[in-house]
Design a protein around this motif. Structure first.
Motif, PDB file in Angstrom:
ATOM      1  N   LYS A 349     -15.497   6.339  -4.893  1.00  0.00           N
ATOM      2  CA  LYS A 349     -14.192   6.349  -4.216  1.00  0.00           C
ATOM      3  C   LYS A 349     -13.512   4.983  -4.291  1.00  0.00           C
ATOM      4  N   GLU A 350     -14.294   3.935  -4.212  1.00  0.00           N
ATOM      5  CA  GLU A 350     -13.730   2.589  -4.281  1.00  0.00           C
ATOM      6  C   GLU A 350     -13.041   2.381  -5.634  1.00  0.00           C
ATOM      7  N   PHE A 351     -13.641   2.920  -6.686  1.00  0.00           N
ATOM      8  CA  PHE A 351     -13.053   2.812  -8.019  1.00  0.00           C
ATOM      9  C   PHE A 351     -11.727   3.576  -8.083  1.00  0.00           C
ATOM     10  N   ILE A 352     -11.690   4.749  -7.475  1.00  0.00           N
ATOM     11  CA  ILE A 352     -10.457   5.556  -7.472  1.00  0.00           C
ATOM     12  C   ILE A 352      -9.343   4.804  -6.750  1.00  0.00           C
ATOM     13  N   CYS A 353      -9.690   4.182  -5.629  1.00  0.00           N
ATOM     14  CA  CYS A 353      -8.693   3.399  -4.871  1.00  0.00           C
ATOM     15  C   CYS A 353      -8.197   2.216  -5.705  1.00  0.00           C
ATOM     16  N   ASN A 354      -9.102   1.599  -6.446  1.00  0.00           N
ATOM     17  CA  ASN A 354      -8.700   0.473  -7.305  1.00  0.00           C
ATOM     18  C   ASN A 354      -7.748   0.933  -8.405  1.00  0.00           C
ATOM     19  N   ILE A 355      -8.004   2.098  -8.972  1.00  0.00           N
ATOM     20  CA  ILE A 355      -7.115   2.636 -10.010  1.00  0.00           C
ATOM     21  C   ILE A 355      -5.717   2.855  -9.430  1.00  0.00           C
ATOM     22  N   TYR A 356      -5.648   3.390  -8.212  1.00  0.00           N
ATOM     23  CA  TYR A 356      -4.360   3.621  -7.562  1.00  0.00           C
ATOM     24  C   TYR A 356      -3.609   2.296  -7.360  1.00  0.00           C
ATOM     25  N   GLU A 357      -4.337   1.280  -6.916  1.00  0.00           N
ATOM     26  CA  GLU A 357      -3.710  -0.020  -6.674  1.00  0.00           C
ATOM     27  C   GLU A 357      -3.276  -0.675  -7.995  1.00  0.00           C
ATOM     28  N   HIS A 358      -4.120  -0.591  -8.998  1.00  0.00           N
ATOM     29  CA  HIS A 358      -3.778  -1.187 -10.294  1.00  0.00           C
ATOM     30  C   HIS A 358      -2.598  -0.460 -10.946  1.00  0.00           C
ATOM     31  N   LEU A 359      -2.485   0.825 -10.665  1.00  0.00           N
ATOM     32  CA  LEU A 359      -1.340   1.580 -11.173  1.00  0.00           C
ATOM     33  C   LEU A 359      -0.038   1.032 -10.573  1.00  0.00           C
ATOM     34  N   ALA A 360      -0.097   0.678  -9.302  1.00  0.00           N
ATOM     35  CA  ALA A 360       1.075   0.089  -8.653  1.00  0.00           C
ATOM     36  C   ALA A 360       1.418  -1.269  -9.274  1.00  0.00           C
ATOM     37  N   TYR A 361       0.385  -2.056  -9.606  1.00  0.00           N
ATOM     38  CA  TYR A 361       0.634  -3.325 -10.298  1.00  0.00           C
ATOM     39  C   TYR A 361       1.224  -3.068 -11.685  1.00  0.00           C
ATOM     40  N   TYR A 362       0.716  -2.068 -12.354  1.00  0.00           N
ATOM     41  CA  TYR A 362       1.151  -1.704 -13.711  1.00  0.00           C
ATOM     42  C   TYR A 362       2.650  -1.393 -13.729  1.00  0.00           C
ATOM     43  N   TYR A 363       3.113  -0.688 -12.685  1.00  0.00           N
ATOM     44  CA  TYR A 363       4.527  -0.306 -12.611  1.00  0.00           C
ATOM     45  C   TYR A 363       5.337  -1.238 -11.716  1.00  0.00           C
ATOM     46  N   GLN A 364       4.661  -2.242 -11.091  1.00  0.00           N
ATOM     47  CA  GLN A 364       5.319  -3.130 -10.129  1.00  0.00           C
ATOM     48  C   GLN A 364       5.994  -2.298  -9.032  1.00  0.00           C
ATOM     49  N   MET A 365       5.197  -1.380  -8.498  1.00  0.00           N
ATOM     50  CA  MET A 365       5.678  -0.436  -7.488  1.00  0.00           C
ATOM     51  C   MET A 365       5.325  -0.963  -6.096  1.00  0.00           C
ATOM     52  N   ALA A 366       6.327  -1.211  -5.278  1.00  0.00           N
ATOM     53  CA  ALA A 366       6.107  -1.747  -3.939  1.00  0.00           C
ATOM     54  C   ALA A 366       5.654  -0.653  -2.976  1.00  0.00           C
ATOM     55  N   VAL A 367       4.959  -1.047  -1.921  1.00  0.00           N
ATOM     56  CA  VAL A 367       4.568  -0.105  -0.876  1.00  0.00           C
ATOM     57  C   VAL A 367       5.823   0.537  -0.291  1.00  0.00           C
ATOM     58  N   GLY A 368       5.797   1.858  -0.161  1.00  0.00           N
ATOM     59  CA  GLY A 368       6.948   2.582   0.374  1.00  0.00           C
ATOM     60  C   GLY A 368       7.907   3.084  -0.691  1.00  0.00           C
ATOM     61  N   ASP A 369       7.740   2.605  -1.932  1.00  0.00           N
ATOM     62  CA  ASP A 369       8.601   3.050  -3.035  1.00  0.00           C
ATOM     63  C   ASP A 369       7.882   4.104  -3.882  1.00  0.00           C
ATOM     64  N   GLY A 370       8.616   4.643  -4.854  1.00  0.00           N
ATOM     65  CA  GLY A 370       7.993   5.454  -5.893  1.00  0.00           C
ATOM     66  C   GLY A 370       8.103   6.946  -5.750  1.00  0.00           C
ATOM     67  N   TYR A 371       8.582   7.448  -4.596  1.00  0.00           N
ATOM     68  CA  TYR A 371       8.582   8.898  -4.393  1.00  0.00           C
ATOM     69  C   TYR A 371       9.372   9.611  -5.489  1.00  0.00           C
ATOM     70  N   MET A 372       8.679  10.512  -6.230  1.00  0.00           N
ATOM     71  CA  MET A 372       9.226  11.317  -7.326  1.00  0.00           C
ATOM     72  C   MET A 372       9.740  10.467  -8.490  1.00  0.00           C
ATOM     73  N   VAL A 373       9.247   9.236  -8.588  1.00  0.00           N
ATOM     74  CA  VAL A 373       9.560   8.391  -9.745  1.00  0.00           C
ATOM     75  C   VAL A 373       8.576   8.716 -10.871  1.00  0.00           C
ATOM     76  N   THR A 374       9.094   8.924 -12.074  1.00  0.00           N
ATOM     77  CA  THR A 374       8.263   9.246 -13.240  1.00  0.00           C
ATOM     78  C   THR A 374       8.273   8.093 -14.224  1.00  0.00           C
ATOM     79  N   ARG A 375       7.098   7.721 -14.706  1.00  0.00           N
ATOM     80  CA  ARG A 375       6.983   6.642 -15.675  1.00  0.00           C
ATOM     81  C   ARG A 375       6.045   7.062 -16.807  1.00  0.00           C
TER      82      ARG A 375
END
Length: 629
Positions: A349-375
């Motif tokens: 599970k820790e790895f899955i959480c890291n993937i989610y966080e790294h995905l946000a870094y990958y897209y430079q997605m801020a907390v609270g943003d991203g709803y229905m955004v496709t990349r």
């Protein structure tokens, strides 16, 4: 003859229904939500096509199988029945025409991929359609307990809410009792209503061959059993390699996987179906919706990770009712490879959480943003940047999808597009083209409509087939025509896409519920155990093993699988020795080699198994001692 039989006779030339077809047809015709469990080749399509022709309006058929859509639309059209299909790869204009025809054009069937159900265009047009009922093919895909769960299938329930008076017909060839219950709950059946047809295939002989040289064993089988065949392998690279090895042995073969272009798939499938090619070597992308009745042999080079997958793929043999063989090639090392898939499919599970966080870094997605955004998403680039293994990353993304945080469209095929940037008159007045350029332009004009006013999706391989050029030559000519300004050419691109279905949250706020992680992981472990038990069992009827897995209790030995047909059975299998060794060294202490080899009557067999376990790194040897690794 009632109305259903009359339709069957008029359009299909049959006077009577098979199996439980009639019961299912009458049930959906009377407006009841209905679940039909029918084995591969049981005639599922008849159960929704016949009642739809007797009812007012259009039947919406949800299926993930584009090949099946195309095939059934073509077959219905040849019978004079109007049908349309919408799926990824069509232009917006083509989708509009198909939907408008279903509103205004007396169409009886609309085939839809599950991904299209949630689009604004589809929902808008659906509000204006007269719908007879909804048919859901491959219905097991809606169940989280099924082996092939697809989150896009969950959209069907929202369509149902838009059409509360429309009954729903769910069809599947593979469902355990738990999945049967879950399908009805997910599709919001008004009452339980299941029709079951035994999954027994009396003409299909199930065989397991224990072998170290699977390629030579497959060639041996094909030389012994004549007729058309399918060989299933796990990856794309393996399809090509195996096909080449077969051809070197004098057996005509081709290969098939999801990475081929549509025209390449169509050509290879047609060659195989018309018996110009004997063996199709394929990944599991091949076969769903493909109906070739005279397949005599289905060989699995690697063991699938579920009885559902194996049963469905093996079931593509012998649909004509004649004797056919489903052969699984097995080696003792396959057990560990299969068990390894649990940790690959369910990383920590820790790895899955890291993937989610790294995905946000990958897209430079801020907390609270991203709803229905496709990349667009490049798995290889992502893994290189963040130092992850691709297989575990892919599994983590799938789990994030099932948890409701993302949508992940894996390698969506964005076909090449072309539009003419000059008018037709200007094109005809252009005199500086060579023969190959003129040839390509003629093929474009003959093959694709509306190409002067809108982009048309094209396939370089199709143009190559029409012109006698190679696909690479077509690509270079199109680039040249684009360079001189006659066309605008956007080459084909295979790309994956990620959509945030919730606003981005902090890593420690990510929730993976037990039904998404622990319970599904347990289900996979049980499916793998059932598959290993099937492969390693040397006494019980293989057909009964499969039927019991699917909940059938009133069964009998088939009489023609390898276990029923009187083969000699080695009662002391290598696996008994392995279990004995592992039990002896379970305390973690080193044990003398001589102690282990004399602990069974056959010391030579024990030495052989010990050697194999050391080579496979299950145990390790330190001088005269053996210990658990």
């Amino acid at each position: 003859m009632n109305q259903y039989e009359s339709i069957l006779h008029t359009y299909w030339g049959h006077d009577h229904f098979r199996g439980i077809q009639k019961e299912i047809i009458e049930s959906i015709g009377n407006g009841h939500d209905t679940l039909g469990l029918m084995p591969t080749g049981g005639g599922k399509s008849i159960t929704f096509q016949v009642p739809a022709l007797c009812m007012e309006g259009v039947c919406i058929v949800v299926t993930p199988l584009i090949a099946l859509m195309k095939d059934q639309v073509q077959n219905l059209s040849q019978k004079g029945i109007k049908a349309a299909a919408i799926y990824t790869g069509l232009t917006r204009q083509e989708i509009l025409v198909a939907l408008d025809n279903c509103i205004l054009g007396d169409y009886k069937f609309l085939y839809v991929s599950p991904e299209r159900l949630g689009t604004e265009l589809f929902i808008t047009k659906l509000n204006h359609m007269k719908v007879s009922f909804i048919a859901v093919d491959e219905a097991h895909c809606i169940s989280q307990w099924g082996y092939d769960f697809r989150p896009s299938y969950l959209r069907i329930s929202s369509i149902r809410k838009m059409l509360p008076d429309c009954p729903i017909l769910a069809l599947t060839a593979t469902a355990t009792p738990n999945v049967v219950k879950d399908i009805q709950e997910k599709l919001e059946f008004r009452e339980g209503n299941v029709f079951r047809m035994s999954f027994e295939r009396k003409n299909l002989a199930y065989v397991v061959r224990n072998t170290e040289d699977k390629v030579q064993e497959a060639i041996h089988i094909l030389n012994r059993v004549p007729g058309s065949a399918i060989i299933y392998v796990r990856n794309r690279k393996g399809t090509k390699e195996m096909a080449e090895l077969l051809k070197e042995s004098g057996i005509s073969a081709t290969f098939y996987h999801a990475g081929l272009s549509n025209i390449e798939k169509d050509i290879r499938q047609k060659e195989w179906q018309e018996d110009r090619i004997r063996v199709m070597v394929a990944t599991n992308a091949f076969g769903m919706g493909i109906d070739k009745p005279d397949v005599r042999t289905v060989i699995h080079l690697q063991i699938p990770d579920s009885p559902e997958a194996y049963f469905q793929e093996a079931g593509r043999g012998g649909r004509d009712g004649k004797t056919s063989y489903a052969v699984l090639l097995y080696h003792r090392s396959d057990r560990n490879k299969l068990l390894k898939r649990v940790s690959e499919a369910y990383p920590e599970k820790e790895f899955i959480c890291n993937i989610y966080e790294h995905l946000a870094y990958y897209y430079q997605m801020a907390v609270g943003d991203g709803y229905m955004v496709t990349r667009e998403f490049d798995l290889e680039e992502f893994c290189i940047r963040f130092k992850h293994f691709p297989l575990h990353t892919y599994s983590a993304l799938k789990l994030l999808v099932q948890a409701g945080y993302l949508e992940y469209n894996d390698e969506q095929d964005n076909s090449s597009r072309v539009i003419f940037t000059v008018s037709r008159d200007e094109l005809y007045g252009y005199t500086h083209l060579d023969d190959t350029q003129e040839c390509i332009i003629r093929s474009l004009l003959r093959t694709y409509t509306g190409i002067f006013t809108d982009y048309s999706y094209i396939e370089e391989s199709r143009l190559a087939h029409l012109t006698g050029l190679t696909s690479n030559e077509v690509y270079e000519i199109l680039k040249g025509l684009s360079h001189i300004g006659l066309i605008h050419y956007i080459p084909r691109k295979r790309a994956a896409y990620i959509t945030y279905t919730q606003k981005r949250v902090e890593k420690d706020e990510l929730v993976l519920h037990p039904e998404v992680y622990e319970e599904r992981k347990k289900q996979l472990e049980l499916r793998i155990k059932a598959m290993v038990d099937y492969a390693e069992n040397e006494s019980r009827c293989r057909s009964e093993l499969l039927l019991h897995y699917f909940g059938e209790t009133d069964t009998h030995p088939c009489g023609h699988c390898d276990n029923c047909s009187g083969k000699e059975i080695n009662r002391t299998s290598p696996y008994d020795y392995r279990e004995h060794i592992l039990q002896l060294i379970s305390d973690g202490q080193p044990h003398l080699l001589t102690e282990l080899t004399t602990s069974q009557p056959d010391s030579n067999k024990m030495r052989e198994v010990l050697k194999e376990m050391i080579q496979e790194e299950e145990i390790e040897q330190q001088g005269l001692f053996i210990r658990k690794k």
